[in-house]
Motif scaffolding. Structure first.
Motif, PDB file in Angstrom:
ATOM      1  N   THR A  59      54.157   3.341 -19.974  1.00  0.00           N
ATOM      2  CA  THR A  59      53.761   4.129 -21.137  1.00  0.00           C
ATOM      3  C   THR A  59      52.748   5.241 -20.922  1.00  0.00           C
ATOM      4  O   THR A  59      52.676   6.325 -21.346  1.00  0.00           O
ATOM      5  CB  THR A  59      53.461   3.348 -22.390  1.00  0.00           C
ATOM      6  N   ARG A  60      51.683   4.502 -20.286  1.00  0.00           N
ATOM      7  CA  ARG A  60      50.419   5.515 -19.835  1.00  0.00           C
ATOM      8  C   ARG A  60      50.956   6.638 -19.019  1.00  0.00           C
ATOM      9  O   ARG A  60      50.648   7.615 -19.211  1.00  0.00           O
ATOM     10  CB  ARG A  60      49.475   4.652 -18.891  1.00  0.00           C
ATOM     11  N   SER A  61      51.706   6.427 -17.899  1.00  0.00           N
ATOM     12  CA  SER A  61      52.336   7.080 -16.955  1.00  0.00           C
ATOM     13  C   SER A  61      53.222   8.175 -17.748  1.00  0.00           C
ATOM     14  O   SER A  61      53.201   9.612 -17.574  1.00  0.00           O
ATOM     15  CB  SER A  61      53.306   6.693 -15.811  1.00  0.00           C
ATOM     16  N   HIS A  62      53.946   7.797 -18.895  1.00  0.00           N
ATOM     17  CA  HIS A  62      54.651   8.603 -19.443  1.00  0.00           C
ATOM     18  C   HIS A  62      53.953   9.340 -20.474  1.00  0.00           C
ATOM     19  O   HIS A  62      54.421  11.007 -20.554  1.00  0.00           O
ATOM     20  CB  HIS A  62      55.731   7.836 -20.710  1.00  0.00           C
ATOM     21  N   ASP A  63      52.891   9.185 -21.109  1.00  0.00           N
ATOM     22  CA  ASP A  63      51.939   9.835 -21.868  1.00  0.00           C
ATOM     23  C   ASP A  63      51.215  10.924 -20.844  1.00  0.00           C
ATOM     24  O   ASP A  63      51.143  12.024 -21.477  1.00  0.00           O
ATOM     25  CB  ASP A  63      50.782   8.961 -22.540  1.00  0.00           C
TER      26      ASP A  63
END
Length: 142
Positions: A36-40
């Motif tokens: 999720t952090r990478s996606h954001d």
């Protein structure tokens, strides 16, 4: 050895299995949080690039939103599974402790029974000696 040993081994295996399942679920949650952090971060980078380039990015944005929704749903489901596993762990551990308590009480009772039997044997020997000694004294008196 108690009649509870088999049940205790089975329960310990269940507790261990639940611990492993919890570890797997925690790892899954950590992986999803990293994704999720990478996606954001990727979305922020791509949006910044989209403003500088003259082409439409609506399809990409929709795909990224769908991916984020999938990640959020997977995280929600993983948290729910983790909650159920924790409840299962509490129940399994409680059952294991109850079986351990029963096994300890059984062993304590067996030890008390043995000690009582030993004491009774000692009392019988002492009573027999006393009666023999008394009989000897009566024979001498008579």
């Amino acid at each position: 050895m108690t009649p509870f040993d088999t049940a205790l081994r089975v329960q310990r295996r269940e507790v261990d299995a639940v611990k492993v399942s919890i570890s797997v679920e925690v790892e899954r949650i950590n992986t999803l949080e990293t994704q999720t952090r990478s996606h954001d971060a990727r979305m922020l980078q791509e949006r910044a690039l989209a403003y500088s380039l003259p082409f439409a990015s609506d399809a990409w944005t929709a795909r990224m939103k769908a991916e984020r929704a999938r990640l959020d749903e997977a995280a929600y489901l993983a948290q729910a599974r983790l909650g159920r596993l924790r409840a299962q762990a509490v129940e399994a551990y409680g059952t294991m402790r109850a079986i351990e308590g029963a096994a300890e009480r059984y062993e304590d009772e067996a030890e008390r029974t043995i000690a009582l039997a030993e004491q009774n044997a000692i009392d019988d020997i002492a009573a027999a000696r006393f009666l023999r000694a008394r009989a000897v004294v009566r024979k001498r008196s008579a």
